[in-house]
Design a protein around this motif. Structure first.
Motif, PDB file in Angstrom:
ATOM      1  N   LEU A  92      56.194  35.191  15.550  1.00 22.42           N
ATOM      2  CA  LEU A  92      56.927  36.441  15.364  1.00 22.42           C
ATOM      3  C   LEU A  92      58.237  36.377  16.147  1.00 22.42           C
ATOM      4  N   VAL A  93      59.327  36.695  15.468  1.00 21.62           N
ATOM      5  CA  VAL A  93      60.619  36.772  16.161  1.00 21.62           C
ATOM      6  C   VAL A  93      60.660  38.098  16.914  1.00 21.62           C
ATOM      7  N   VAL A  94      60.803  38.041  18.238  1.00 24.36           N
ATOM      8  CA  VAL A  94      60.742  39.262  19.039  1.00 24.36           C
ATOM      9  C   VAL A  94      62.078  39.638  19.665  1.00 24.36           C
ATOM     10  N   GLU A  95      63.028  38.720  19.660  1.00 23.30           N
ATOM     11  CA  GLU A  95      64.316  39.042  20.287  1.00 23.30           C
ATOM     12  C   GLU A  95      65.417  38.164  19.707  1.00 23.30           C
ATOM     13  N   ASP A  96      66.536  38.804  19.357  1.00 21.49           N
ATOM     14  CA  ASP A  96      67.724  38.083  18.863  1.00 21.49           C
ATOM     15  C   ASP A  96      68.693  37.919  20.033  1.00 21.49           C
ATOM     16  N   GLN A  97      68.931  36.672  20.431  1.00 20.28           N
ATOM     17  CA  GLN A  97      69.796  36.386  21.581  1.00 20.28           C
ATOM     18  C   GLN A  97      71.119  35.771  21.148  1.00 20.28           C
ATOM     19  N   GLY A  98      71.596  36.175  19.958  1.00 22.15           N
ATOM     20  CA  GLY A  98      72.866  35.651  19.457  1.00 22.15           C
ATOM     21  C   GLY A  98      72.666  34.360  18.690  1.00 22.15           C
ATOM     22  N   ASP A  99      73.016  33.227  19.314  1.00 26.64           N
ATOM     23  CA  ASP A  99      72.841  31.935  18.656  1.00 26.64           C
ATOM     24  C   ASP A  99      71.428  31.389  18.850  1.00 26.64           C
ATOM     25  N   LYS A 100      70.576  32.156  19.498  1.00 23.47           N
ATOM     26  CA  LYS A 100      69.204  31.748  19.759  1.00 23.47           C
ATOM     27  C   LYS A 100      68.286  32.940  19.534  1.00 23.47           C
ATOM     28  N   LEU A 120      63.663  27.353   9.119  1.00 21.70           N
ATOM     29  CA  LEU A 120      63.802  28.668   8.493  1.00 21.70           C
ATOM     30  C   LEU A 120      64.825  29.546   9.190  1.00 21.70           C
ATOM     31  N   LEU A 121      64.986  29.371  10.512  1.00 21.26           N
ATOM     32  CA  LEU A 121      65.885  30.239  11.283  1.00 21.26           C
ATOM     33  C   LEU A 121      67.258  29.613  11.518  1.00 21.26           C
ATOM     34  N   MET A 122      67.521  28.459  10.955  1.00 19.86           N
ATOM     35  CA  MET A 122      68.835  27.828  11.118  1.00 19.86           C
ATOM     36  C   MET A 122      69.938  28.772  10.616  1.00 19.86           C
ATOM     37  N   PRO A 123      71.111  28.786  11.278  1.00 16.91           N
ATOM     38  CA  PRO A 123      71.594  27.850  12.312  1.00 16.91           C
ATOM     39  C   PRO A 123      71.188  28.227  13.741  1.00 16.91           C
TER      40      PRO A 123
END
Length: 601
Positions: A92-100, A120-123
Motif C-alpha cells: 500500500l502506498v502510504v505517503e507521496d514524498q515527491g520523487d519517492k 508500476l510506480l515509475m518514475p
C-alpha cells in the motif's frame, strides 16, 4: 533502495534465539508440505507472532515498522498503486514524498513484489516500510473506494446512450443481469461501495445536469455527483427489473425488494421509486442479513435499563411501546425483544409493513394495503390465532390502537411502535388518536423512547477538552458533574473515513407507568401525567442518557447537542457545528420508505 537479508530468515531467527532449531526444522517440514512462505508457516505453527516477526524484519532490514490504522492516508496517494496490484503484492502506498513514495508491505523480504511495484510506480523510486497483514487488508477495504470506478463506468454508459439514443432493453432485462452490460457493472460498483462504507441507504437522484448518488452513513448523507445526468433512466430501469416493478409506470411511486450478494454479504434491498421533475428518484434501504440480528445486549442499553426491560417483557399481558422518529432503531429494538421471547412454549405473531428480518418459529404477516390486508384487519384475525405475544409494526390509526389495547387486556403481550418524540408524548399520542383513557391506563405498561448517536471512532479517539462556553452550556442543561468526565473526539483515520465517528449507539429512556401516572391517564389529565413522569425517581430523560455517553467519551458534544435540540427547547452551544448549520439527523416527516435503521454497535 531495496532492503536485503544477509542470511536466510530461519537461520537469523535461530541465531537471535527467537525460535529453536527444533521449531525451524518443524517449520521447514511444514513449509515443504504446504508451499507457504517460512514466515507465515512459523506464525501458523505459533512459533512466533506476526508482530514479533515483522519487528525483527524491520530491525534486520533497517526499515520502519508502521501502525497505519491511525495514519491518515489520502485516496490520491493510495490510488498511485491500483487495487488489483496492491492486493496481489500485499502493498500500500502510504505517503507521496515527491520523487519517492513510501510503500507499506506485509512481507518486506518479497524482492520480486518490490521489483514489480517499482515498475508500476515509475518514475518514482520506492522506500519500504513494514505493516501487519491485518492492518493492510483493513486498509484495502477502507481506502479503495469505488468512486473513480463509478465515474468511469458512468461516462462509458453515457457514451453508449449517446451512440444509440436509447438503451437496449433486451440486454438490461437478461435473467439476473448480464454481467457484460455496463449498467450492471455500474450498479454492482455502487452497491459494493455502499457495503464497503457501511451505508444503510442509497439515494439515486437525477437533476437537470447531474446525477446525485448519496449514501447514508451512520445517519448522515454523503454525496457523490456524476455529470452524466442522462444515465439515470438506465439505472432506474435496471433496478425496477431487479425489484419486479412495472418498468412502464413512471408517473406513480412504486415499492419493491430484491436480494443481492456483495463481498460475501447477503443484502436485502428495499427499494422505493418516486417521480420527480427530472425523472425518478430511487431510495434503497440495505439490510445486511448475513450480519444477523442484534440482541438486546448489543443495542447499547445500559445494564440497569436492560434489567428493567427484561422484567417488563416477562409479563403475561400488557403493552410495550418503542417510540422515536424514523431511523432511530425502533424495529431493531423490537426484534431484540422478540429474539429473547422466542421460545417453543410461546406463540408469537407479528404484523409488519414490511417484514424486515425473517425469524424462525415466529408467524410473520406482511401487510398488503392493495388487497385490504391492513394492520387492523390482520390484527383482528391474529387475536383468533391463540397467540401469546403479538407485535404490531406501527400504531397508525385509532382502530389499530384500540384492537392492540384490547388484545393487551385479554391475556396477550403486545409490542408496537409509535413515531413520537419521547416517552411522555407517546402515551398522550394514544389519547390523541382516539383511544379511551381507561383503555390506555389499563393496558399500557412500559414505553421505551430512543435515538441513535454516532460513536467516537475507537481507532483514532483522543482526549478532548471542552471550552468554558461548552462547559457552561452543559451546566445549564444538566445537573451532572462533568469536572471528572473523559471527553473524547476522533481525529479521523482510514477506519472511519476521516469522520472521527464509526458506528452508532442507542440512547434510551424507559417509562414504567406507576399508579399516579395510570390515574392521570385514566382521567385524561396530560399535565398531571407529565408532572408524574418528571417526579418519578426511576425515569431518566433521553438528554441525560446522552450526556452520560458524553462524559464516558463514547460520543461527542456535537452529537449530544443535536439530540438535545431535537427533543427539547434547549439551545446548543455556539461552539458546536450545529451553530454553523451542519447536517441534522432525519426528521419525523421523512417518507415512510425510510425503515428503521440497524443499531451499529
Amino acid at each position: 533502495m531495496k532492503p536485503k537479508l544477509k542470511m536466510r530468515l530461519g537461520d537469523l531467527l535461530v541465531q537471535e534465539q527467537i525460535i529453536s532449531d527444533v521449531q525451524l526444522a518443524q517449520a521447514l517440514a511444514e513449509q515443504s508440505r504446504s508451499g507457504k512462505k517460512l514466515g507465515r508457516t512459523l506464525i501458523d505453527l505459533a512459533c512466533i507472532t506476526e508482530e514479533q516477526l515483522l519487528h525483527f524484519l524491520a530491525h534486520q532490514l533497517n526499515i520502519p515498522f508502521l501502525d497505519i490504522s491511525r495514519r491518515p492516508i489520502s485516496s490520491e496517494v493510495v490510488n498511485l498503486l491500483p487495487e488489483v496490484q496492491a492486493r496481489r503484492y500485499r502493498a500500500l502506498v502510504v505517503e507521496d514524498q515527491g520523487d519517492k513514495v513510501l510503500v507499506a508491505m506485509s512481507d518486506p523480504a518479497d524482492l520480486q513484489a518490490m521489483d514489480n511495484i517499482e515498475v508500476l510506480l515509475m518514475p518514482r523510486s520506492i522506500s519500504i516500510a513494514v505493516v501487519t497483514e491485518k492492518q493492510l487488508f483493513d486498509a484495502f477495504d477502507n481506502l479503495y473506494r469505488r468512486t473513480g470506478e463509478i465515474a468511469e463506468m458512468a461516462g462509458q454508459l453515457e457514451e453508449e446512450y449517446a451512440a444509440d439514443d436509447q438503451f437496449d432493453l433486451a440486454s438490461l432485462t437478461d435473467a439476473d443481469g448480464n454481467n457484460e452490460a455496463t449498467v450492471v457493472k455500474l450498479l454492482h460498483s455502487i452497491f459494493e461501495d455502499a457495503v464497503q462504507v457501511r451505508a444503510s441507504d442509497i439515494h439515486i437522484e437525477p437533476g437537470e445536469k447531474v446525477l446525485r448518488i448519496r449514501q447514508r452513513i451512520d445517519g448522515l448523507l454523503q454525496e457523490h455527483t456524476l455529470p452524466e445526468a442522462n444515465i439515470a433512466s438506465a439505472l432506474v430501469l435496471r433496478l425496477k427489473l431487479m425489484a419486479g416493478l412495472d418498468i412502464s409506470e413512471k408517473r406513480l411511486p412504486q415499492d419493491g425488494r430484491f436480494h443481492i450478494v456483495v463481498k460475501g454479504h447477503k443484502i436485502d434491498v428495499r427499494m422505493s421509486t418516486m417521480p420527480i421533475y427530472h425523472g425518478e428518484s430511487v431510495v434503497m434501504r440495505l439490510l445486511d442479513q448475513s450480519a444477523g440480528l442484534l440482541t438486546l445486549n448489543e443495542t447499547g442499553m445500559p445494564p440497569a435499563m436492560l434489567a428493567r426491560v427484561r422484567k417488563q417483557i416477562k409479563r403475561p399481558h400488557g403493552m410495550l411501546l418503542v417510540t422515536g422518529p424514523t431511523g432511530s432503531g425502533k424495529t431493531t429494538t423490537l426484534y431484540g425483544v422478540l429474539s429473547e421471547l422466542n421460545t417453543p412454549d410461546r406463540k408469537i405473531i407479528t404484523v409488519e409493513d414490511p417484514v424486515e428480518y425473517q425469524l424462525p418459529r415466529i408467524n410473520q404477516v406482511q401487510v398488503n394495503h392493495k388487497i385490504g390486508l391492513d394492520f387492523s384487519n390482520v390484527l383482528r384475525t391474529t387475536l383468533r390465532q391463540d397467540p401469546d405475544i403479538i407485535m404490531v409494526g406501527e400504531m397508525r390509526d385509532q382502530e389499530t390502537v384500540e384492537i392492540g389495547l384490547r388484545g393487551a387486556l385479554t391475556g396477550h403481550f403486545v409490542l408496537s411502535t409509535l413515531h413520537t418524540n419521547d416517552a411522555v408524548t407517546s402515551a398522550l399520542r394514544l389519547l390523541d388518536m382516539g383511544a379511551a383513557g381507561y383503555l390506555v391506563a389499563s393496558a399500557l405498561r412500559v414505553i421505551i423512547a430512543q435515538r441513535l448517536v454516532r460513536r467516537v471512532c475507537h481507532n483514532c479517539a483522543q482526549p478532548h477538552s471542552l471550552s468554558p462556553q461548552d462547559m457552561a452550556w452543559l451546566a445549564s442543561v444538566s445537573k451532572q458533574d462533568f469536572s471528572q468526565a473523559t471527553f473524547q473526539m476522533g481525529s479521523g483515520c482510514q477506519s472511519c473515513n476521516g469522520t472521527g465517528y464509526r458506528g452508532r449507539i442507542g440512547v434510551f429512556e424507559i417509562l414504567e407507568l406507576d399508579e399516579v401516572m395510570i390515574e392521570a391517564m385514566r382521567t385524561g389529565h396530560p399535565h398531571a401525567f407529565a408532572n408524574a413522569v418528571k417526579q418519578s425517581p426511576n425515569f431518566t430523560p433521553l438528554a441525560e442518557s446522552a450526556l452520560g455517553y458524553l462524559s464516558q467519551g463514547v460520543t461527542t458534544l456535537e452529537e449530544v447537542a443535536r439530540l438535545i435540540e431535537d427533543v427539547s427547547e434547549a439551545q446548543p452551544p455556539l461552539s458546536t457545528s450545529l451553530a454553523e448549520g451542519k447536517a441534522r439527523t432525519r426528521p419525523d416527516t421523512e417518507p415512510e420508505i425510510e425503515l428503521e435503521t440497524e443499531l451499529s454497535v
